[in-house]
Scaffold this active site. Structure first.
Site, PDB file in Angstrom:
ATOM      1  CG  HIS A 104      -0.330  -0.303   2.516  1.00 41.76           C
ATOM      2  ND1 HIS A 104       0.094  -1.576   2.872  1.00 41.76           N
ATOM      3  CD2 HIS A 104      -0.054   0.483   3.582  1.00 41.76           C
ATOM      4  CE1 HIS A 104       0.599  -1.538   4.099  1.00 41.76           C
ATOM      5  NE2 HIS A 104       0.534  -0.303   4.546  1.00 41.76           N
ATOM      6  CG  HIS A 106       1.101   5.029   4.133  1.00 46.52           C
ATOM      7  ND1 HIS A 106       0.273   4.921   5.228  1.00 46.52           N
ATOM      8  CD2 HIS A 106       1.816   3.880   4.104  1.00 46.52           C
ATOM      9  CE1 HIS A 106       0.475   3.763   5.832  1.00 46.52           C
ATOM     10  NE2 HIS A 106       1.409   3.114   5.171  1.00 46.52           N
TER      11      HIS A 106
END
Ligand SMILES: [Zn+2]
Length: 147
Positions: A104, A106
């Site tokens: 992921h 951010h």
């Protein structure tokens, strides 16, 4: 094709089997608010195809993640949320601080005085010599130690 890991919390969010506050979605990515935000608006961009690490991430998924992160940065700047700057952060591996092993990116809204920052380690801050930098660059290019 979207591969999914049944135990993965981000895959569950992608399948709408776990709650999330969704900010953006396209055929390759889903973006939702971090449950423990550094600042309000802190968003995670995830590939829909489960990839635990950069090594497992397809280049088109990686490229799309960055494109959507750029769009979300602009959304944050237009949102009225406090956002004077933006950090992108991606952790690949436990040593890098990765906690959820579905990769992921951010997108973190920042403002002066928010108190967030990267902490430098004891080996940082020294100005490197050019021959040392050149040796490392050679090693990276060739995949082996220079001479
Ligand atoms: Zn997953």
């Amino acid at each position: 094709m979207v591969s999914q890991d049944p135990a993965c919390v981000f895959c569950k969010i992608i399948r709408r089997e776990a709650p999330a506050s969704i900010v953006d979605e396209d055929e390759l990515t889903l973006s939702f608010l971090d449950i423990q935000p550094i600042n309000p608006g802190h968003t995670l961009v995830v590939p829909k195809a489960h990839a635990a690490s950069l090594a497992e991430l397809g280049p088109s998924d990686g490229g799309r993640m960055f494109e959507r992160a750029m769009a979300i940065a602009e959304m944050l700047r237009q949102s009225g949320l406090r956002c004077e700057g933006v950090n992108f952060h991606l952790a690949d591996g436990k040593a890098a601080g990765q906690e959820v092993f579905h990769l992921h990116l951010h997108v973190i809204p920042r403002y002066v005085g928010d108190g967030f920052g990267f902490r430098r380690g004891p080996q940082s801050g020294r100005r490197a010599e050019r021959d040392e930098l050149d040796a490392i660059a050679t090693r990276l290019r060739t995949g082996r130690a220079g001479h």
